[in-house]
Design a protein around this motif. Structure first.
Motif, PDB file in Angstrom:
ATOM      1  N   ASN A   1     -34.741 -73.101 -60.846  1.00  0.00           N
ATOM      2  CA  ASN A   1     -34.643 -73.378 -59.418  1.00  0.00           C
ATOM      3  C   ASN A   1     -36.034 -73.706 -58.860  1.00  0.00           C
ATOM      4  O   ASN A   1     -37.045 -73.623 -59.574  1.00  0.00           O
ATOM      5  CB  ASN A   1     -34.001 -72.199 -58.675  1.00  0.00           C
TER       6      ASN A   1
ATOM      7  N   THR B   1     -18.478 -67.723 -67.008  1.00  0.00           N
ATOM      8  CA  THR B   1     -18.681 -68.575 -68.181  1.00  0.00           C
ATOM      9  C   THR B   1     -18.546 -70.042 -67.812  1.00  0.00           C
ATOM     10  O   THR B   1     -19.391 -70.867 -68.151  1.00  0.00           O
ATOM     11  CB  THR B   1     -17.647 -68.226 -69.280  1.00  0.00           C
ATOM     12  N   ALA B   2     -17.468 -70.363 -67.091  1.00  0.00           N
ATOM     13  CA  ALA B   2     -17.188 -71.763 -66.758  1.00  0.00           C
ATOM     14  C   ALA B   2     -18.264 -72.365 -65.865  1.00  0.00           C
ATOM     15  O   ALA B   2     -18.531 -73.561 -65.925  1.00  0.00           O
ATOM     16  CB  ALA B   2     -15.819 -71.875 -66.092  1.00  0.00           C
TER      17      ALA B   2
ATOM     18  N   ARG C   1     -40.001 -61.783 -77.034  1.00  0.00           N
ATOM     19  CA  ARG C   1     -40.775 -61.264 -75.924  1.00  0.00           C
ATOM     20  C   ARG C   1     -39.860 -60.545 -74.920  1.00  0.00           C
ATOM     21  O   ARG C   1     -38.774 -61.035 -74.620  1.00  0.00           O
ATOM     22  CB  ARG C   1     -41.532 -62.406 -75.224  1.00  0.00           C
TER      23      ARG C   1
ATOM     24  N   ASN D   1     -38.141 -72.208 -56.882  1.00  0.00           N
ATOM     25  CA  ASN D   1     -39.168 -71.168 -56.993  1.00  0.00           C
ATOM     26  C   ASN D   1     -39.674 -71.019 -58.420  1.00  0.00           C
ATOM     27  O   ASN D   1     -40.860 -70.783 -58.659  1.00  0.00           O
ATOM     28  CB  ASN D   1     -38.616 -69.819 -56.517  1.00  0.00           C
ATOM     29  N   THR D   2     -38.733 -71.131 -59.355  1.00  0.00           N
ATOM     30  CA  THR D   2     -39.117 -70.992 -60.764  1.00  0.00           C
ATOM     31  C   THR D   2     -40.016 -72.150 -61.177  1.00  0.00           C
ATOM     32  O   THR D   2     -41.031 -71.948 -61.857  1.00  0.00           O
ATOM     33  CB  THR D   2     -37.857 -70.955 -61.654  1.00  0.00           C
TER      34      THR D   2
ATOM     35  N   PRO E   1     -14.234 -76.810 -71.998  1.00  0.00           N
ATOM     36  CA  PRO E   1     -15.461 -76.650 -71.199  1.00  0.00           C
ATOM     37  C   PRO E   1     -15.581 -75.245 -70.624  1.00  0.00           C
ATOM     38  O   PRO E   1     -16.683 -74.708 -70.518  1.00  0.00           O
ATOM     39  CB  PRO E   1     -15.306 -77.681 -70.079  1.00  0.00           C
ATOM     40  N   GLY E   2     -14.448 -74.636 -70.276  1.00  0.00           N
ATOM     41  CA  GLY E   2     -14.475 -73.295 -69.700  1.00  0.00           C
ATOM     42  C   GLY E   2     -14.996 -72.261 -70.686  1.00  0.00           C
ATOM     43  O   GLY E   2     -15.559 -71.245 -70.310  1.00  0.00           O
ATOM     44  N   ASP E   3     -14.761 -72.506 -71.974  1.00  0.00           N
ATOM     45  CA  ASP E   3     -15.222 -71.582 -73.009  1.00  0.00           C
ATOM     46  C   ASP E   3     -16.554 -72.025 -73.585  1.00  0.00           C
ATOM     47  O   ASP E   3     -17.156 -71.327 -74.397  1.00  0.00           O
ATOM     48  CB  ASP E   3     -14.167 -71.507 -74.128  1.00  0.00           C
ATOM     49  N   LEU E   4     -17.016 -73.225 -73.179  1.00  0.00           N
ATOM     50  CA  LEU E   4     -18.222 -73.847 -73.729  1.00  0.00           C
ATOM     51  C   LEU E   4     -18.149 -73.965 -75.248  1.00  0.00           C
ATOM     52  O   LEU E   4     -19.069 -73.599 -75.973  1.00  0.00           O
ATOM     53  CB  LEU E   4     -19.486 -73.084 -73.296  1.00  0.00           C
TER      54      LEU E   4
ATOM     55  N   VAL F   1     -14.211 -65.238 -66.839  1.00  0.00           N
ATOM     56  CA  VAL F   1     -13.845 -66.630 -67.083  1.00  0.00           C
ATOM     57  C   VAL F   1     -14.667 -67.548 -66.175  1.00  0.00           C
ATOM     58  O   VAL F   1     -15.230 -68.552 -66.620  1.00  0.00           O
ATOM     59  CB  VAL F   1     -12.332 -66.856 -66.834  1.00  0.00           C
TER      60      VAL F   1
ATOM     61  N   THR G   1     -25.253 -67.908 -67.806  1.00  0.00           N
ATOM     62  CA  THR G   1     -25.279 -67.048 -68.987  1.00  0.00           C
ATOM     63  C   THR G   1     -26.101 -65.808 -68.698  1.00  0.00           C
ATOM     64  O   THR G   1     -27.322 -65.837 -68.729  1.00  0.00           O
ATOM     65  CB  THR G   1     -25.871 -67.774 -70.213  1.00  0.00           C
TER      66      THR G   1
ATOM     67  N   ARG H   1     -43.432 -71.598 -59.921  1.00  0.00           N
ATOM     68  CA  ARG H   1     -44.091 -70.543 -60.708  1.00  0.00           C
ATOM     69  C   ARG H   1     -44.658 -71.135 -62.008  1.00  0.00           C
ATOM     70  O   ARG H   1     -45.796 -70.862 -62.388  1.00  0.00           O
ATOM     71  CB  ARG H   1     -43.069 -69.444 -60.992  1.00  0.00           C
TER      72      ARG H   1
ATOM     73  N   GLU I   1     -39.788 -60.522 -68.278  1.00  0.00           N
ATOM     74  CA  GLU I   1     -40.642 -60.043 -67.196  1.00  0.00           C
ATOM     75  C   GLU I   1     -39.845 -59.210 -66.188  1.00  0.00           C
ATOM     76  O   GLU I   1     -40.320 -58.225 -65.646  1.00  0.00           O
ATOM     77  CB  GLU I   1     -41.239 -61.263 -66.491  1.00  0.00           C
TER      78      GLU I   1
ATOM     79  N   LEU J   1     -37.776 -64.717 -65.816  1.00  0.00           N
ATOM     80  CA  LEU J   1     -38.857 -64.712 -64.832  1.00  0.00           C
ATOM     81  C   LEU J   1     -38.346 -64.103 -63.523  1.00  0.00           C
ATOM     82  O   LEU J   1     -37.190 -64.308 -63.165  1.00  0.00           O
ATOM     83  CB  LEU J   1     -39.334 -66.138 -64.554  1.00  0.00           C
ATOM     84  N   ARG J   2     -39.233 -63.405 -62.816  1.00  0.00           N
ATOM     85  CA  ARG J   2     -38.852 -62.777 -61.545  1.00  0.00           C
ATOM     86  C   ARG J   2     -38.096 -63.734 -60.628  1.00  0.00           C
ATOM     87  O   ARG J   2     -37.033 -63.424 -60.112  1.00  0.00           O
ATOM     88  CB  ARG J   2     -40.111 -62.291 -60.800  1.00  0.00           C
ATOM     89  N   GLN J   3     -38.664 -64.939 -60.472  1.00  0.00           N
ATOM     90  CA  GLN J   3     -38.096 -65.912 -59.536  1.00  0.00           C
ATOM     91  C   GLN J   3     -36.683 -66.328 -59.941  1.00  0.00           C
ATOM     92  O   GLN J   3     -35.832 -66.578 -59.097  1.00  0.00           O
ATOM     93  CB  GLN J   3     -38.980 -67.167 -59.467  1.00  0.00           C
ATOM     94  N   ALA J   4     -36.435 -66.411 -61.239  1.00  0.00           N
ATOM     95  CA  ALA J   4     -35.120 -66.838 -61.707  1.00  0.00           C
ATOM     96  C   ALA J   4     -34.114 -65.695 -61.624  1.00  0.00           C
ATOM     97  O   ALA J   4     -32.947 -65.898 -61.300  1.00  0.00           O
ATOM     98  CB  ALA J   4     -35.233 -67.348 -63.147  1.00  0.00           C
TER      99      ALA J   4
ATOM    100  N   GLY K   1     -21.283 -71.869 -66.180  1.00  0.00           N
ATOM    101  CA  GLY K   1     -22.495 -72.066 -66.961  1.00  0.00           C
ATOM    102  C   GLY K   1     -23.577 -71.059 -66.637  1.00  0.00           C
ATOM    103  O   GLY K   1     -24.756 -71.291 -66.907  1.00  0.00           O
TER     104      GLY K   1
ATOM    105  N   PRO L   1     -44.747 -64.733 -70.174  1.00  0.00           N
ATOM    106  CA  PRO L   1     -43.281 -64.620 -69.990  1.00  0.00           C
ATOM    107  C   PRO L   1     -42.578 -65.964 -69.837  1.00  0.00           C
ATOM    108  O   PRO L   1     -41.361 -66.014 -69.751  1.00  0.00           O
ATOM    109  CB  PRO L   1     -43.151 -63.809 -68.692  1.00  0.00           C
TER     110      PRO L   1
ATOM    111  N   GLN M   1     -32.346 -65.090 -58.190  1.00  0.00           N
ATOM    112  CA  GLN M   1     -31.286 -66.058 -57.920  1.00  0.00           C
ATOM    113  C   GLN M   1     -30.070 -65.855 -58.826  1.00  0.00           C
ATOM    114  O   GLN M   1     -28.930 -65.892 -58.383  1.00  0.00           O
ATOM    115  CB  GLN M   1     -31.841 -67.457 -58.101  1.00  0.00           C
TER     116      GLN M   1
ATOM    117  N   PRO N   1     -24.659 -75.377 -70.657  1.00  0.00           N
ATOM    118  CA  PRO N   1     -24.707 -75.989 -69.328  1.00  0.00           C
ATOM    119  C   PRO N   1     -26.001 -76.793 -69.158  1.00  0.00           C
ATOM    120  O   PRO N   1     -27.064 -76.336 -69.589  1.00  0.00           O
ATOM    121  CB  PRO N   1     -24.683 -74.792 -68.373  1.00  0.00           C
TER     122      PRO N   1
ATOM    123  N   THR O   1     -26.404 -59.896 -77.327  1.00  0.00           N
ATOM    124  CA  THR O   1     -26.309 -61.081 -78.192  1.00  0.00           C
ATOM    125  C   THR O   1     -25.690 -62.250 -77.438  1.00  0.00           C
ATOM    126  O   THR O   1     -25.774 -63.382 -77.898  1.00  0.00           O
ATOM    127  CB  THR O   1     -25.496 -60.791 -79.462  1.00  0.00           C
TER     128      THR O   1
ATOM    129  N   GLY P   1     -18.418 -61.246 -72.197  1.00  0.00           N
ATOM    130  CA  GLY P   1     -19.063 -62.554 -72.131  1.00  0.00           C
ATOM    131  C   GLY P   1     -18.934 -63.355 -73.406  1.00  0.00           C
ATOM    132  O   GLY P   1     -19.012 -64.585 -73.395  1.00  0.00           O
TER     133      GLY P   1
END
Lengths: 477, 465
Positions: free
Chosen positions: B290, A238-239, A212, B292-293, B99-102, A235, A243, B296, A215, A281-284, A241, B241, A287, B212, A152, A371
């Motif tokens: 990024n 999260t900070a 969905r 590559n994405t 910001p650290g906790d968003l 921490v 997720t 794609r 992938e 996605l695979r590419q994401a 960004g 996807p 990374q 973010p 979640t 998280g």
């Protein structure tokens, strides 16, 4: 209770759908919480009109009605606190419709959570909310408690995935709330009813969104030698960004309990692990996994393992999702808390939980949705010893008091039920509680539906446990 | 100044100070709702002052409409009674931002644009790309229930609103939810306040999850000969996807609208040329990630668009995206300013039924000789604007006929529709809130809990609530 209730229920549902002998009721005085409450009888509906009939009988004799899914809830939500008719939905367990193209499914409340995902997996879909109890817990129970789960963090809790409900009001009216299409004009009634803990209506049909399947998925296990390093990692993730799809923490104590039972491959000599998952996605994903691993290493992770295949991945999750079962082997009773804190306060809070445990002489395990800042400290005790029980409750209350002090909440996903009702005044004023009571009374005027839940009960109101008053950090701060 | 205005004004001045009360009829015109002017406007600075104002109104049987930037007061039915405009713009503080906790907690009157600036300093944002962005307040945005193209990825406010404080029609200051990202303590009353037009409570404070800012984004645009083919592209993406941030379809007429003077006034950055077709249906989709994405996405989208019969396609980046996004965001105000009697339906259907819904709506408009344009979101929400060239009785009858047909069609397609925007004097002839709903009685029960005396925006909501 008037004996005619049972005979009328038998007439309505058939004798085999009604339980009333004491030995038959034993099983139904429990759920996943530490509470006990015995119903006067148990009635199993098969259809919405059966539910209407049950509610009408309850009205005629003015006895409580309490809905129940699989009874895995951790706050006593599915217990008949004031007796009456307990209504398990286990016979209303059909998936009524799968609309793959529109990514919707309509199910009866007794369908097991995981069964929905299994039924639509061949279509590349799943039902995203995944409580750890998902192999047993039902959609109806998830809706009532607004259940969460490890994923979640990225996908949202039950309420984010429910579009429409068919409910039976305590008057016996059948009402459809919301719509399979989005943005019904009018008040967001599904938004109110999801998470109302069975106090507003009995849910008889649920239309959910299907999501969905990603992938690509990568599951990482980051191993730490101190709890502080693990919490600081959360921490920082999260900070920044980032997720992840899931970010779960297990401390060393819990890991050792889990390993003895599940053999999931967690290292037994560490102080904490983070179970992290990234998907998309695979590419994401490549990374993202790198980014997450980098943050773990920055905070002195001893090792970051990536699950090599589906088998390894499934094993890690099996370890996580069976943790409570593993803990159950160690002690006659355990008490799981469900506090939530801002993620920035994780390191302080974990240290404080440890101190509180030491103060009261308990070893407290921690396995939780890091998280989300949703803690599940586990206190082991023996409920047969009155003094230990009391001490466990005081310990738990002090932990919850600290969560509130941190700006948090008393429950993230388990519900208030009959377990935390007495803590509600720590978060809500009398005015606010009264407003919520009036919302309840608007739909459930006679209070026959799941009485004794959410709201603090006054003495002499059929309470089963007389609990010590909370020792709340907040009130002393 | 009327005597009633003077009395109400002096009582309000006792609560907030005379400098924060307006009773001059000329200045009150700015607070009109459907041509109804209040006797006074009051600008409180705290929840405690609002409580006092509401208690006074309840006691004297006066009616209040809470206002922010006053950009969307035309939504809904005319108020049954309207005495006091409660101007929320002095409640404009950021209460807490971690910001650290968003997580974020703000007062309702803060302008969305100002808030965006504060979040941008931490490379965060709220996915509220809503109409009237340069003026609107957060409270007005939430109370009016407007949506954003970003809902494709982030959902609507109900998905990232964590809690709220509000004042009920009896003058009770209350809250629900909290500030943490996961919470099941008590009923989710704050969800009821979204889109309720202030009929259940006056929102004073709102807590959000922040997000973010994505690193890099692009937009893919393709045009198609028919609505069926454009929807086919939407369906193709939905079954892949790919995870779009935004996804919209535009009818052929939108190109002219977006290139027009009204659009230029609302959004000065000019629309990139030859992007939206004037003769075909246009599919647009925003995505991020990024390098590559992004590659794609481009590869997959090109392939899908060709399979779906796209006529031409283009990928936008940088400032082109901003200009195109702004027009998409401001579709409603642009459409409203392009006709003397613009009438905009919001249609919700199952996503796979969109082509049918759009074709039916187009037929209904054309059968009634009404020009129209449409923007359809990938999630199954359609803004269908009929744009009469005259604001007269004949146009009203035409709009009523067309909209009744569209409302019925949406119901037949498993959805529903309403008419959030139309000329005030047409509201009695149009089904502003759509067809009657089975759960109307349940809504009335809630109104009776939160505002039993009908102090808050009486009559504006569905069914005259």
């Amino acid at each position: 209770m008037d004996p005619r209730v049972v005979s009328e229920l038998k007439k309505l549902l058939g004798a085999e759908a009604v339980l009333h002998r004491p030995e038959e009721l034993l099983l139904y005085e429990y759920d996943g919480s530490v509470e006990i409450a015995r119903p006067n009888c148990v009635a199993f509906p098969r259809t919405t009109s059966d539910v209407v009939g049950i509610v009408q009988i309850a009205n005629r004799y003015q006895v409580p009605v309490v809905g129940r899914g699989a009874g895995t809830g951790l706050s006593g939500g599915a217990l008949a606190r004031q007796g009456g008719i307990l209504v398990p939905f286990s016979r209303m367990n059909r998936i009524l419709e799968v609309d793959a193209e529109n990514q919707r499914a309509t199910v009866q409340p007794g369908v097991v959570n995981a069964d929905v995902s299994v039924a639509v997996a061949h279509l590349g879909l799943h039902f995203a909310p995944d409580p750890s109890s998902q192999r047993a817990s039902t959609i109806g129970g998830n809706v009532s408690e607004n259940s969460g789960g490890p994923h979640t963090l990225a996908y949202g809790v039950t309420t984010n995935h429910v579009l429409s409900l068919e409910v039976v009001l305590p008057t016996g009216e059948v009402v459809r709330l919301g719509s399979p299409a989005l943005d019904s004009p009018g008040y967001d009634l599904p938004g109110l009813f999801v998470g109302s803990e069975g106090t507003l209506a009995l849910v008889t049909e649920v239309t959910v969104k299907l999501t969905r399947l990603p992938e690509a998925v990568k599951t990482l296990l980051a191993i730490f030698d101190t709890v502080d390093d693990a919490t600081e990692t959360v921490v920082d993730i999260t900070a920044r960004g980032i997720t992840p799809a899931a970010c779960e923490m297990l401390d060393g104590w819990t890991i050792r309990a889990v390993e003895a039972y599940v053999h999931a491959g967690f290292p037994v000599d560490c102080a904490a692990v983070l179970l992290l998952e990234v998907d998309g996605l695979r590419q994401a994903v490549e990374q993202h996994a790198e980014d997450v691993a980098d943050v773990c290493r920055l905070h002195h992770a001893r090792e970051v393992r990536v699950a090599r295949d589906e088998h390894e991945r499934a094993l890690l999750w099996k370890g996580r999702k069976n943790a409570f079962g593993a803990v159950g082997r160690l002690s006659p009773t355990y008490y799981v808390q469900d506090g939530v804190i801002p993620r920035t306060k994780l390191p302080d809070t974990l240290r404080r939980i440890n101190e509180i445990g030491t103060k009261y002489g308990f070893e407290i395990g921690n396995i939780f949705h890091a998280g989300d800042g949703n803690l599940h400290p586990i206190i082991l005790f023996d409920a047969r010893e009155e003094e230990q029980f009391r001490r466990a409750v005081v310990t738990a209350d002090e932990i919850i008091g600290f969560c509130i002090e941190m700006g948090g909440s008393i429950t993230g996903e388990h519900g208030v039920g009959m377990e935390k009702d007495r803590l509600m005044p720590l978060l809500f004023s009398e005015d606010e509680l009264n407003l919520m009571r009036r919302v309840r009374d608007a739909f459930n005027p006679a209070g026959l539906l799941n009485p004794g839940k959410i709201f603090p009960t006054t003495k002499g109101c059929g309470e089963i446990h007389v609990r010590p008053l909370p020792v709340a950090g907040a009130s002393r701060a | 100044m009327s005597t009633a205005g003077a009395t109400v004004g002096s009582r309000l001045a006792d609560i907030v100070g005379p400098q924060h009360v307006i009773t001059d009829p000329a200045r009150l015109a700015a607070f009109a709702v459907d041509n109804e002017k209040p006797s006074a406007a009051v600008s409180p600075q705290s929840s405690a002052e609002i409580v006092e104002v509401v208690k006074f109104a309840a006691k004297d049987q006066l009616a209040i409409v809470a206002t922010g930037a006053r950009t969307k007061l035309g939504i809904g039915l005319p108020p049954r009674q309207y005495d006091i405009a409660l101007d929320m713009t002095r409640l404009d503080r950021v209460v807490a931002y971690d910001p650290g906790d968003l997580t974020l907690s703000v007062e309702a009157g803060i302008p969305l644009r100002k808030l965006g600036g504060i979040l941008a300093e931490h490379r965060q944002f709220l996915p509220l790309g809503v109409p009237y962005l340069s003026q609107t307040t957060i409270g007005g945005t939430i109370a009016s229930g407007v949506d954003s193209p970003l809902r494709q990825m982030y959902g609507t406010a109900r998905d990232y609103l964590l809690g709220m404080e509000f004042v009920t029609g009896e003058g009770v200051a209350a809250k629900s939810g909290g500030r943490v990202v996961k919470n099941v303590t008590g009923y989710d009353i704050h969800k009821l306040m979204i889109g309720a037009l202030g009929t259940l409570g006056i929102i004073t404070r709102i807590n959000f999850k922040t997000f973010p800012t994505p690193s890099a984004s692009r937009a893919f645009v393709a045009t198609f000969q028919t609505v069926e083919r454009a929807c086919g592209m939407r369906n193709r993406v939905a079954q892949s996807p790919l995870a779009p941030m935004t996804m919209e379809l535009f009818s052929p007429g939108v190109a002219g609208l977006f290139a027009g003077k009204a659009a230029a006034q609302i959004e000065p950055n000019s629309m990139p040329e030859n992007v939206i077709s004037g003769t075909r249906w246009t599919f647009t989709m925003g995505f991020s990630g990024n390098e590559n994405t992004l590659k794609r996405y481009e590869t997959d989208l090109h392939k899908m668009a060709e399979e779906c019969g796209a006529v031409d396609l283009v990928v936008l980046s940088g400032s082109q995206i901003a200009a195109a996004f702004a027009r998409k965001r401001e579709f409603v105000p642009i459409a409203l300013s392009s006709s003397p009697a613009a009438t905009i339906l919001k249609m919700s259907v199952l996503p796979m039924r969109m082509a049918e819904a759009l074709a039916t709506a187009a037929r209904a408009a054309e059968a009634n000789r009404l020009p129209w344009v449409a923007m359809a979101r990938g999630v199954g929400v359609i803004y269908f604007a009929v744009l009469p060239t005259e604001r007269n009785e004949e146009a009203k009858q035409q709009a009523a006929h067309a909209s009744n047909q569209i409302l019925a069609a949406c119901a037949a397609l498993g959805g529903q529709a309403s008419i959030p925007w139309c000329p005030t004097e047409w509201k009695s002839a149009l089904k502003v809130w759509g067809l009657e709903r089975a759960d109307f009685v349940q809504m009335q029960k809630l109104k009776n809990v939160f505002d039993p005396r009908g102090v808050l925006s009486p009559g504006r909501f569905a069914g005259g609530i």
